[in-house]
Structures are given as C-alpha cells and as structure tokens.
Design a protein around this motif. Structure first.
Motif, short mmCIF file in Angstrom:
data_model
loop_
_atom_site.label_atom_id
_atom_site.label_comp_id
_atom_site.label_asym_id
_atom_site.label_seq_id
_atom_site.Cartn_x
_atom_site.Cartn_y
_atom_site.Cartn_z
N CYS A 1 43.11 97.73 31.65
CA CYS A 1 42.75 99.07 31.16
C CYS A 1 43.92 100.06 31.19
CB CYS A 1 41.54 99.62 31.91
SG CYS A 1 41.72 99.70 33.69
N ALA A 2 45.15 99.56 31.15
CA ALA A 2 46.29 100.48 31.11
C ALA A 2 46.83 100.57 29.68
CB ALA A 2 47.38 100.00 32.05
N ASN A 3 47.47 101.70 29.39
CA ASN A 3 48.16 101.86 28.10
C ASN A 3 49.57 101.28 28.16
OD1 ASN A 3 46.03 103.53 26.97
ND2 ASN A 3 46.75 105.14 28.35
N ASN A 4 49.73 100.32 29.04
CA ASN A 4 51.04 99.72 29.32
C ASN A 4 51.31 98.59 28.31
OD1 ASN A 4 53.37 98.90 30.66
ND2 ASN A 4 52.26 97.83 32.30
N TYR A 5 51.20 98.93 27.01
CA TYR A 5 51.19 97.93 25.94
C TYR A 5 52.39 96.99 25.99
CZ TYR A 5 47.50 100.79 23.90
OH TYR A 5 46.35 101.48 23.70
N LEU A 6 53.56 97.53 26.32
CA LEU A 6 54.77 96.70 26.26
C LEU A 6 55.20 96.21 27.64
CD1 LEU A 6 56.51 98.79 23.50
CD2 LEU A 6 55.65 96.45 23.27
N GLY A 7 54.37 96.49 28.64
CA GLY A 7 54.68 96.02 29.99
C GLY A 7 55.91 96.69 30.58
N LEU A 8 56.20 97.93 30.17
CA LEU A 8 57.42 98.60 30.61
C LEU A 8 57.23 99.50 31.84
CD1 LEU A 8 59.04 99.58 27.16
CD2 LEU A 8 59.76 97.77 28.73
N SER A 9 55.98 99.68 32.28
CA SER A 9 55.71 100.68 33.32
C SER A 9 56.48 100.41 34.62
CB SER A 9 54.22 100.74 33.64
OG SER A 9 53.50 101.03 32.48
N ASP A 10 56.72 99.12 34.92
CA ASP A 10 57.45 98.81 36.16
C ASP A 10 58.77 98.11 35.83
OD1 ASP A 10 56.36 96.47 35.21
OD2 ASP A 10 55.79 95.69 37.17
N ASN A 11 59.26 98.35 34.62
CA ASN A 11 60.50 97.68 34.19
C ASN A 11 61.71 98.13 35.02
OD1 ASN A 11 63.07 97.88 32.28
ND2 ASN A 11 61.84 96.12 31.66
N GLU A 12 62.43 97.17 35.55
CA GLU A 12 63.54 97.49 36.47
C GLU A 12 64.65 98.29 35.80
OE1 GLU A 12 65.08 94.05 38.42
OE2 GLU A 12 63.13 93.58 39.33
N ASP A 13 64.97 97.94 34.56
CA ASP A 13 66.05 98.66 33.86
C ASP A 13 65.68 100.12 33.62
OD1 ASP A 13 67.56 96.36 33.79
OD2 ASP A 13 66.74 95.71 31.86
N ILE A 14 64.39 100.35 33.34
CA ILE A 14 63.95 101.73 33.11
C ILE A 14 63.97 102.51 34.42
CG2 ILE A 14 61.96 103.16 32.45
CD1 ILE A 14 61.35 101.13 30.27
N VAL A 15 63.49 101.88 35.48
CA VAL A 15 63.52 102.54 36.80
C VAL A 15 64.96 102.91 37.16
CG1 VAL A 15 63.10 102.22 39.28
CG2 VAL A 15 61.41 101.43 37.62
N LYS A 16 65.88 101.98 36.88
CA LYS A 16 67.29 102.20 37.20
C LYS A 16 67.86 103.33 36.34
CE LYS A 16 71.52 99.42 37.70
NZ LYS A 16 72.25 99.47 36.42
N ALA A 17 67.55 103.31 35.07
CA ALA A 17 68.06 104.36 34.17
C ALA A 17 67.52 105.72 34.57
CB ALA A 17 67.68 104.04 32.72
N ALA A 18 66.25 105.76 34.98
CA ALA A 18 65.66 107.03 35.42
C ALA A 18 66.34 107.52 36.69
CB ALA A 18 64.16 106.85 35.63
N SER A 19 66.59 106.61 37.62
CA SER A 19 67.27 107.00 38.87
C SER A 19 68.66 107.53 38.58
CB SER A 19 67.40 105.82 39.82
OG SER A 19 66.21 105.12 39.92
N GLU A 20 69.39 106.82 37.69
CA GLU A 20 70.74 107.26 37.37
C GLU A 20 70.74 108.63 36.69
OE1 GLU A 20 72.61 102.76 36.93
OE2 GLU A 20 72.28 103.97 35.13
N ALA A 21 69.76 108.84 35.81
CA ALA A 21 69.69 110.15 35.14
C ALA A 21 69.44 111.25 36.18
CB ALA A 21 68.56 110.14 34.09
N MET A 22 68.63 110.94 37.16
CA MET A 22 68.34 111.93 38.20
C MET A 22 69.59 112.19 39.03
SD MET A 22 65.01 112.17 40.55
CE MET A 22 65.07 110.53 41.21
#
Ligand SMILES: *Cc1c(COP(=O)(O)O)cnc(C)c1O
Length: 400
Positions: A49-70
């Motif tokens: 029941c998630a809108n996580n269509y592409l399975g990206l919600s826990d994607n490591e590269d995205i988490v890393k990019a978000a941390s680096e942006a911060m």
C-alpha cells in the motif's frame, strides 16, 4: 470556554468511530520498502500500500545524495524564496525536473498539495472557468475553491461529459480563460486519463490543460515522464503538477511544471510559494539523484511493469475482479463491494503477512469497496505470489 467545545468535539469523534470511518495509523519500525517491520509485534509484512512505485524510498544512493546535499547546503533555508532567495541546488532541481518532464520551466513547492493549491488562483479570475474531473484529488478541489473562477464538473474521464461542460463554460465566460483540470492517473482505481481526447477538446474550446501526475511521474510512458508521454501529448499539456513524495524517492516536495509565462507568473503571485518555506536542500539532493537514476537506466521501470503484469495476471487467474486490465497501472484494486468485508479482509490479510488497506464510502462510491494494492519495482515475484496466496486464503475465510 473550552469545556463546551470539548464535549461537542468528543461527540463528533464518537460519531466517526461509530460509523466505522475511524482511521487509525500503524507505526512502522523500519524504512519504507517492499517489506516493512510493523512496530506492533515486530512482524515483517509485504507492503502492498505504498506509493513507492520504483522502490526508491530506501535507495542507498538517494540517501547518500540527500546527506551530501545537507552537508553542503545546510539543514534548511529559514526563508521563503522571495526574501532570502534560493540555493543553486533548488535552481538545479527546477531545471532537471523541466528537462525530465519535457516542460519549459518548473517551480518548487513544499508539497504537491501546495502546488495544486497555488496553481489556479493566479491564473484565473471570476471571468474565467475551471472544468474539473469529478474524481480529481482533494488538493485540486481545494485549489479550485481558493480561486474565483466559475466551476464546472464532469463525470470521471468521460469525454462527452467534458465537452458538454466546456460548451457551457465557453457560453458563460465568452472570451474568458478556461482551464481543464484532471489527474493523470486516478488513484482509487488506477484509471489513466484520456489525455489525447482531453487535449483535442481543449483545442476546440480554447482551453488550457492542467494535469496532476502524482501517480505517473517516473514510470508512465516510454521514458517515464508521465501520463502526457504515455498518451503522446507532451507538447499539448500546459501545466503539470507532481510530487517528489511518491515514485521519485518518496520524501516530500512538489512542483508545477509548464509554460514559461505561467511559471513566471506563479513565482510572482502563488501564495503557497510566496508565504511558505523553500524545499529543504536534502530533499533537492535526493530528488536530483532519483531523476538521475531514472534517466540512466530503465531497469526499475521495466521491473515495475513486469511486476504489475504478473500481479494482475495471477489475481485474475485466481478469479479476482480487477479493473483496468486493458490499460494496466501498478495501482491494482481488488473489488469487494461491501465496506465491512473490505475492512475484515484487510485485517485478515495483515494476519497473513500482507499489508493492504480497504477503501470504502465516502472515499469510493457506495457498494464499490475495495482493497487497493500498489505494486512496486522493489517487490520480488515471490513477494507478489505470497500476496496473491494471502488474497486467495482470505477470500475463502471472509467470503466475497
Ligand atoms: C499524493 C497526491 C497529491 C499530494 O502530493 P503531496 O506531495 O504528498 O502533497 C496530490 N495529487 C495527487 C493526485 C496525489 O495522488
């Protein structure tokens, strides 16, 4: 003073409970994913029941990019755009979103709810008209309420009904502006808007076309641009609204993308843009990475569509009634009819390790209760087969 209000609020809350419409929230003890751990009991369940269509919600590269942006840009802006301005990362995200969607320009909002609340009022006055699909998202309905334009509603995705309303609107506003507003994909059933026909009618009656593509951006169409690409209407849609909170990583944030002058005017006049804080840098960084991932490879999209085909085919083989088989979308509603049955089925599914939610009146029509499932690229075929087996078992137990 409060005592009186307290009592009447208590009565309202009791009414909600008694009518079976109480929404209780579950606590999740893990990141969002194809399988999640529920805090209650610490059980792992398949999340349908998630809108996580592409399975990206826990994607490591995205988490890393978000941390680096911060790290690079700080935690927050503490300002709206017109006062302190923007950072390069905001600018970059607006450019990348425009490019990805094939639109001229993009303006960021805290959420798509805000984008839809922002988009109508600056563009349309009391001398203009909005023609809106009856099943449009609540945020479009609220956005229309904030605007003084005359309002017209047409039956869901019904081009004849739309034409009738356009004819009336044109007669009423004369040379005034008309805007057609529609969801790209309707979230209760996964129906895809007939954008080709909508754009034809828009030309005939000289109307603008606004599409809310929250359940399509990132995966509908050849390159995942959305419903406008799927329907071959890329240059015919004037305004596209969307979210970073679903397929594109699932954090939060929204945007309006569209014709250059429209976006320019929104920067000057849109109230949720002028009076609400800029998107957090971490979300800009994560969203940029999500777009990069989707542009570099079709793997996640391919997986989503093969998963969707598998899940729909298996449920149909097991005798379930699934709408939209001619134009399949990863939103897969399993029609049950009765609201109580839907609630009982949802509870039993959870006992069997499958997390899916029942929808019933007033969210959908009376007697059209359903369990809405959503397929993700993150699911394995084994996950989906397990979910199908749970549905078979629960149907035998609950009976529908
Ligand atoms: C989810 C959704 C929204 C709201 O998006 P947020 O970014 O979460 O505010 C708006 N419109 C539609 C059609 C949606 O499905």
């Amino acid at each position: 003073m409060y005592q009186q209000v307290k009592e009447s609020l208590g009565a309202t809350l009791e009414e909600i409970r008694e009518s079976g419409l109480w929404k209780s929230e579950r606590t999740i003890a893990s990141p969002q994913s194809a399988r999640i751990v529920l805090a209650e009991g610490g059980r792992e369940v398949i999340n349908m029941c998630a809108n996580n269509y592409l399975g990206l919600s826990d994607n490591e590269d995205i988490v890393k990019a978000a941390s680096e942006a911060m790290q690079q840009w700080g935690y927050g802006l503490s300002s709206v755009r017109f006062i302190c301005g923007k950072q390069e990362i905001h600018e970059q995200l607006e450019v990348e979103v425009s490019q990805f969607l094939g639109m001229e320009d993009t303006i960021l909002f805290a959420a798509c709810f805000d984008a839809n609340g922002a988009v109508f009022e600056p563009l349309l006055t009391a001398d203009d008209a909005i023609v809106s699909d009856a099943l449009n998202h609540a945020s479009i309905i609220d956005g229309i309420r904030l605007c003084k334009a005359k309002r017209y509603r047409y039956a869901n995705n019904d081009l004849d009904a739309l034409e009738e309303q356009l004819k009336q609107a044109r007669a009423d506003v004369g040379s005034g502006r008309i805007m057609i507003a529609t969801d790209g994909v309707f979230s209760m059933n996964g129906t895809i808007a007939h954008l080709g026909g909508i754009c034809d009618l828009a030309e005939k009656y000289e109307a603008l076309v606004m599409v809310d593509d929250c359940h399509a951006t990132g995966f509908m169409g050849q390159t995942g641009r959305g419903t406008h690409e799927f329907r071959d209407c890329i240059d015919r849609v004037d305004i596209l609204t969307g979210t970073f909170g679903k397929a594109l990583g699932g954090a939060s944030g929204g945007y309006v993308s569209g014709r250059k002058e429209i976006i320019e005017l929104l920067r000057q006049r849109a109230r949720p843009y002028l009076f609400s804080n800029s998107l957090a840098p971490a979300i800009c960084g994560g969203s940029l990475k999500a777009l990069q991932i989707l542009s570099a490879s079709t793997e996640r999209r391919d997986r989503l569509w093969s998963n969707t085909a598998y899940f729909r085919r298996r449920l149909t083989e097991e005798g379930f009634s699934i709408p939209g088989m001619d134009e399949p979308h990863p939103i897969v509603p399993i029609m049950l009819g009765d609201a109580k049955v839907a609630q009982a089925a949802s509870a039993k599914l959870l006992d069997n390790g499958v997390y899916a939610i029942g929808f019933f009146y007033p969210v959908v029509a009376q007697g059209a209760a359903r369990i809405r499932t959503q397929v993700s690229a993150g699911h394995s075929e084994a996950d989906l087969e397990e979910a199908v087996q749970a549905f078979v078992k629960v149907r035998a137990e609950v009976g529908w």
